[in-house]
Design a protein around this motif. Structure first.
Motif, mmCIF file in Angstrom:
data_model
loop_
_atom_site.group_PDB
_atom_site.id
_atom_site.type_symbol
_atom_site.label_atom_id
_atom_site.label_comp_id
_atom_site.label_asym_id
_atom_site.label_seq_id
_atom_site.Cartn_x
_atom_site.Cartn_y
_atom_site.Cartn_z
ATOM 1 N N UNK A 8 4.864 -70.984 46.259
ATOM 2 C CA UNK A 8 5.029 -72.432 46.156
ATOM 3 C C UNK A 8 6.468 -72.829 45.820
ATOM 4 N N UNK A 9 7.259 -71.868 45.416
ATOM 5 C CA UNK A 9 8.661 -72.127 45.089
ATOM 6 C C UNK A 9 9.530 -71.899 46.313
ATOM 7 N N UNK A 10 10.750 -72.388 46.249
ATOM 8 C CA UNK A 10 11.697 -72.105 47.322
ATOM 9 C C UNK A 10 12.075 -70.628 47.205
ATOM 10 N N UNK A 11 11.793 -69.865 48.243
ATOM 11 C CA UNK A 11 12.088 -68.429 48.231
ATOM 12 C C UNK A 11 13.102 -68.103 49.315
ATOM 13 N N UNK A 12 14.055 -67.264 48.960
ATOM 14 C CA UNK A 12 15.046 -66.819 49.919
ATOM 15 C C UNK A 12 15.074 -65.298 49.957
ATOM 16 N N UNK A 13 15.564 -64.762 51.052
ATOM 17 C CA UNK A 13 15.676 -63.310 51.170
ATOM 18 C C UNK A 13 16.556 -62.739 50.051
ATOM 19 N N UNK A 14 17.737 -63.317 49.779
ATOM 20 C CA UNK A 14 18.552 -62.757 48.692
ATOM 21 C C UNK A 14 17.843 -62.767 47.332
ATOM 22 N N UNK A 15 17.086 -63.815 47.063
ATOM 23 C CA UNK A 15 16.369 -63.907 45.784
ATOM 24 C C UNK A 15 15.303 -62.814 45.668
ATOM 25 N N UNK A 16 14.526 -62.629 46.699
ATOM 26 C CA UNK A 16 13.471 -61.615 46.659
ATOM 27 C C UNK A 16 14.069 -60.219 46.654
ATOM 28 N N UNK A 17 15.110 -60.019 47.438
ATOM 29 C CA UNK A 17 15.776 -58.715 47.457
ATOM 30 C C UNK A 17 16.290 -58.371 46.060
ATOM 31 N N UNK A 18 16.856 -59.350 45.388
ATOM 32 C CA UNK A 18 17.337 -59.132 44.020
ATOM 33 C C UNK A 18 16.164 -58.802 43.082
ATOM 34 N N UNK A 19 15.040 -59.500 43.262
ATOM 35 C CA UNK A 19 13.877 -59.273 42.396
ATOM 36 C C UNK A 19 13.333 -57.855 42.530
ATOM 37 N N UNK A 20 13.483 -57.259 43.708
ATOM 38 C CA UNK A 20 12.989 -55.895 43.909
ATOM 39 C C UNK A 20 14.123 -54.867 43.964
ATOM 40 N N UNK A 21 15.307 -55.315 43.606
ATOM 41 C CA UNK A 21 16.490 -54.456 43.441
ATOM 42 C C UNK A 21 16.897 -53.705 44.716
ATOM 43 N N UNK A 22 16.931 -54.441 45.834
ATOM 44 C CA UNK A 22 17.470 -53.877 47.068
ATOM 45 C C UNK A 22 18.382 -54.909 47.722
ATOM 46 N N UNK A 23 19.133 -54.496 48.701
ATOM 47 C CA UNK A 23 20.033 -55.432 49.377
ATOM 48 C C UNK A 23 19.234 -56.359 50.291
ATOM 49 N N UNK A 24 19.743 -57.563 50.516
ATOM 50 C CA UNK A 24 19.057 -58.489 51.421
ATOM 51 C C UNK A 24 18.889 -57.919 52.836
ATOM 52 N N UNK A 25 19.887 -57.208 53.314
ATOM 53 C CA UNK A 25 19.791 -56.615 54.650
ATOM 54 C C UNK A 25 18.679 -55.586 54.705
#
Length: 97
Positions: A8-25
């Motif tokens: 329900x929140x605004x989610x971005x690839x960089x944000x999720x990648x950071x949350x799981x400790x990997x690069x966005x790419x």
């Protein structure tokens, strides 16, 4: 799990990648490889499924459901809902109740 808890929140690839400790790419590549779709398509589809549940189980307005599921507006939900389900949210509600 992160996506399902924060859809329900605004989610971005960089944000999720950071949350799981990997690069966005790497996240984007991993996501497509394992889910066979882009992250944005998966998120939109999940939001629409949540909207379907709310349309069936609540009396919330389309705008309330849109905002509760992460869409910017009722018209934004209607646009994507119609593309996905081939009917409007209101028509969906009327056929499921």
């Amino acid at each position: 799990h992160y996506i399902h808890h924060h859809y329900a929140q605004k989610l971005t690839v960089p944000e999720i990648a950071h949350a799981v400790a990997i690069s966005p790419t790497y996240f984007s590549t991993f996501f497509v490889k394992h889910f066979y779709c882009r992250f944005s398509d998966y998120l939109r589809s999940y939001r629409i499924e949540q909207a379907c549940a709310m349309l069936t189980n609540t009396d919330m307005s389309i705008t309330e459901i849109a905002l509760a599921t992460g869409f910017n507006s009722g018209s934004h939900l209607i646009q994507h809902f119609r593309k996905s389900k081939r009917l409007t949210p209101l028509a969906y509600r009327n056929t499921t109740k």
